[in-house]
Scaffold this motif. Structure first.
Motif, PDB file in Angstrom:
ATOM      1  N   ARG A  21     102.163 112.117 -12.416  1.00  7.45           N
ATOM      2  CA  ARG A  21     101.463 111.981 -11.140  1.00  7.45           C
ATOM      3  C   ARG A  21     102.417 112.270  -9.992  1.00  7.45           C
ATOM      4  NH1 ARG A  21      98.766 106.309 -11.066  1.00  7.45           N
ATOM      5  NH2 ARG A  21      98.786 106.868  -8.889  1.00  7.45           N
ATOM      6  N   SER A  22     101.930 112.966  -8.992  1.00  8.81           N
ATOM      7  CA  SER A  22     102.771 113.299  -7.841  1.00  8.81           C
ATOM      8  C   SER A  22     102.530 112.364  -6.664  1.00  8.81           C
ATOM      9  CB  SER A  22     102.524 114.751  -7.417  1.00  8.81           C
ATOM     10  OG  SER A  22     101.173 114.903  -7.030  1.00  8.81           O
ATOM     11  N   ASP A  23     101.609 111.403  -6.812  1.00  4.04           N
ATOM     12  CA  ASP A  23     101.318 110.504  -5.712  1.00  4.04           C
ATOM     13  C   ASP A  23     102.049 109.165  -5.832  1.00  4.04           C
ATOM     14  OD1 ASP A  23      99.861 109.671  -7.898  1.00  4.04           O
ATOM     15  OD2 ASP A  23      98.122 109.054  -6.728  1.00  4.04           O
ATOM     16  N   VAL A  24     103.037 109.097  -6.710  1.00  4.19           N
ATOM     17  CA  VAL A  24     103.826 107.878  -6.881  1.00  4.19           C
ATOM     18  C   VAL A  24     105.007 107.941  -5.909  1.00  4.19           C
ATOM     19  CG1 VAL A  24     105.218 106.532  -8.493  1.00  4.19           C
ATOM     20  CG2 VAL A  24     103.139 107.679  -9.286  1.00  4.19           C
ATOM     21  N   PRO A  25     105.164 106.925  -5.050  1.00  2.00           N
ATOM     22  CA  PRO A  25     106.264 106.952  -4.075  1.00  2.00           C
ATOM     23  C   PRO A  25     107.641 106.972  -4.739  1.00  2.00           C
ATOM     24  CG  PRO A  25     104.662 105.254  -3.515  1.00  2.00           C
ATOM     25  CD  PRO A  25     104.315 105.756  -4.888  1.00  2.00           C
ATOM     26  N   PHE A  26     108.569 107.702  -4.131  1.00  5.09           N
ATOM     27  CA  PHE A  26     109.940 107.792  -4.620  1.00  5.09           C
ATOM     28  C   PHE A  26     110.841 108.119  -3.437  1.00  5.09           C
ATOM     29  CE2 PHE A  26     108.371 112.066  -4.594  1.00  5.09           C
ATOM     30  CZ  PHE A  26     109.445 112.850  -4.214  1.00  5.09           C
ATOM     31  N   ILE A  27     112.155 108.013  -3.663  1.00  2.58           N
ATOM     32  CA  ILE A  27     113.148 108.417  -2.658  1.00  2.58           C
ATOM     33  C   ILE A  27     113.858 109.639  -3.207  1.00  2.58           C
ATOM     34  CG2 ILE A  27     115.255 107.790  -1.413  1.00  2.58           C
ATOM     35  CD1 ILE A  27     114.354 104.860  -1.630  1.00  2.58           C
ATOM     36  N   ARG A  28     113.827 110.724  -2.468  1.00  2.00           N
ATOM     37  CA  ARG A  28     114.453 111.958  -2.942  1.00  2.00           C
ATOM     38  C   ARG A  28     115.957 111.747  -3.091  1.00  2.00           C
ATOM     39  NH1 ARG A  28     112.063 116.332  -3.800  1.00  2.00           N
ATOM     40  NH2 ARG A  28     110.451 115.984  -2.254  1.00  2.00           N
ATOM     41  N   GLY A  29     116.480 112.098  -4.268  1.00  2.00           N
ATOM     42  CA  GLY A  29     117.897 111.948  -4.561  1.00  2.00           C
ATOM     43  C   GLY A  29     118.260 110.645  -5.243  1.00  2.00           C
ATOM     44  N   ASP A  30     117.335 109.681  -5.278  1.00  2.00           N
ATOM     45  CA  ASP A  30     117.598 108.381  -5.914  1.00  2.00           C
ATOM     46  C   ASP A  30     117.291 108.483  -7.402  1.00  2.00           C
ATOM     47  OD1 ASP A  30     118.037 105.732  -6.542  1.00  2.00           O
ATOM     48  OD2 ASP A  30     116.205 105.007  -5.574  1.00  2.00           O
ATOM     49  N   THR A  31     118.246 108.991  -8.176  1.00  2.00           N
ATOM     50  CA  THR A  31     118.004 109.275  -9.589  1.00  2.00           C
ATOM     51  C   THR A  31     117.973 108.036 -10.469  1.00  2.00           C
ATOM     52  OG1 THR A  31     120.356 109.622 -10.082  1.00  2.00           O
ATOM     53  CG2 THR A  31     119.074 111.541  -9.358  1.00  2.00           C
ATOM     54  N   ASN A  32     118.575 106.944 -10.020  1.00  2.00           N
ATOM     55  CA  ASN A  32     118.588 105.736 -10.853  1.00  2.00           C
ATOM     56  C   ASN A  32     117.619 104.669 -10.358  1.00  2.00           C
ATOM     57  OD1 ASN A  32     119.971 104.851  -8.628  1.00  2.00           O
ATOM     58  ND2 ASN A  32     121.885 104.423  -9.695  1.00  2.00           N
ATOM     59  N   GLY A  33     116.874 104.957  -9.302  1.00  2.00           N
ATOM     60  CA  GLY A  33     115.838 104.047  -8.828  1.00  2.00           C
ATOM     61  C   GLY A  33     116.338 102.766  -8.207  1.00  2.00           C
ATOM     62  N   ASP A  34     117.577 102.741  -7.707  1.00  2.64           N
ATOM     63  CA  ASP A  34     118.102 101.511  -7.111  1.00  2.64           C
ATOM     64  C   ASP A  34     117.841 101.414  -5.606  1.00  2.64           C
ATOM     65  OD1 ASP A  34     119.917 103.321  -6.067  1.00  2.64           O
ATOM     66  OD2 ASP A  34     121.699 102.282  -6.816  1.00  2.64           O
ATOM     67  N   GLY A  35     117.151 102.401  -5.042  1.00  2.81           N
ATOM     68  CA  GLY A  35     116.805 102.353  -3.623  1.00  2.81           C
ATOM     69  C   GLY A  35     117.854 102.951  -2.707  1.00  2.81           C
ATOM     70  N   ALA A  36     118.953 103.444  -3.265  1.00  2.00           N
ATOM     71  CA  ALA A  36     120.023 104.056  -2.466  1.00  2.00           C
ATOM     72  C   ALA A  36     120.375 105.403  -3.076  1.00  2.00           C
ATOM     73  CB  ALA A  36     121.249 103.156  -2.448  1.00  2.00           C
ATOM     74  N   VAL A  37     120.830 106.314  -2.236  1.00  2.18           N
ATOM     75  CA  VAL A  37     121.283 107.612  -2.719  1.00  2.18           C
ATOM     76  C   VAL A  37     122.790 107.668  -2.526  1.00  2.18           C
ATOM     77  CG1 VAL A  37     121.089 110.108  -2.442  1.00  2.18           C
ATOM     78  CG2 VAL A  37     119.083 108.664  -2.107  1.00  2.18           C
ATOM     79  N   ASP A  38     123.519 107.798  -3.641  1.00  2.00           N
ATOM     80  CA  ASP A  38     124.976 107.809  -3.586  1.00  2.00           C
ATOM     81  C   ASP A  38     125.533 108.707  -4.682  1.00  2.00           C
ATOM     82  OD1 ASP A  38     124.729 106.228  -5.922  1.00  2.00           O
ATOM     83  OD2 ASP A  38     124.843 104.389  -4.759  1.00  2.00           O
ATOM     84  N   VAL A  39     126.842 108.691  -4.846  1.00  2.00           N
ATOM     85  CA  VAL A  39     127.496 109.587  -5.798  1.00  2.00           C
ATOM     86  C   VAL A  39     127.050 109.337  -7.242  1.00  2.00           C
ATOM     87  CG1 VAL A  39     129.582 108.209  -6.162  1.00  2.00           C
ATOM     88  CG2 VAL A  39     129.703 110.701  -6.292  1.00  2.00           C
ATOM     89  N   VAL A  40     126.630 108.137  -7.563  1.00  2.00           N
ATOM     90  CA  VAL A  40     126.130 107.841  -8.913  1.00  2.00           C
ATOM     91  C   VAL A  40     124.892 108.676  -9.198  1.00  2.00           C
ATOM     92  CG1 VAL A  40     125.145 106.035 -10.381  1.00  2.00           C
ATOM     93  CG2 VAL A  40     127.106 105.525  -8.932  1.00  2.00           C
TER      94      VAL A  40
END
Length: 106
Positions: A21-40
């Motif tokens: 589904r494409s209507d599920v909210p997400f943060i672009r770049g947050d690959t681990n789902g922790d709510g932050a985008v960082d080097v991990v």
């Protein structure tokens, strides 16, 4: 087909449909789902690309530059944005939201 198998196939298909589904909210770049985008998050992309990690559960989140592909440019975009003061990721960035662009990632 036995009744038990039909139930299993139905459940499996429902899970597959929900994961794409494409209507599920997400943060672009947050690959681990922790709510932050960082080097991990960039490391997760590189690990996936070089065969050391499983396929991403949310392809759109892993598509940091929103070009419709998951490749090395996505990891570099995250590093550039987080560590080198580069441009922000395309929306949704900073807070969960829906993808404003269409692609096959889901």
């Amino acid at each position: 087909m036995k009744p038990g198998r039909l139930v299993a196939v139905t459940v499996f298909c429902a899970l597959c449909t929900n994961s794409l589904r494409s209507d599920v909210p997400f943060i672009r770049g947050d690959t681990n789902g922790d709510g932050a985008v960082d080097v991990v998050d960039a490391c997760n992309i590189f690990a996936y690309l070089f065969g050391k990690a499983e396929a991403p559960p949310c392809g759109d989140a892993w598509d940091a530059n929103d070009d419709g592909w998951i490749n090395i440019a996505d990891g570099m975009r995250i590093i550039g944005s987080c560590c080198l003061g580069g441009r922000r990721m395309p929306p949704p960035s900073g807070a969960p939201g829906n993808d404003p662009t269409s692609d096959d990632l889901g």
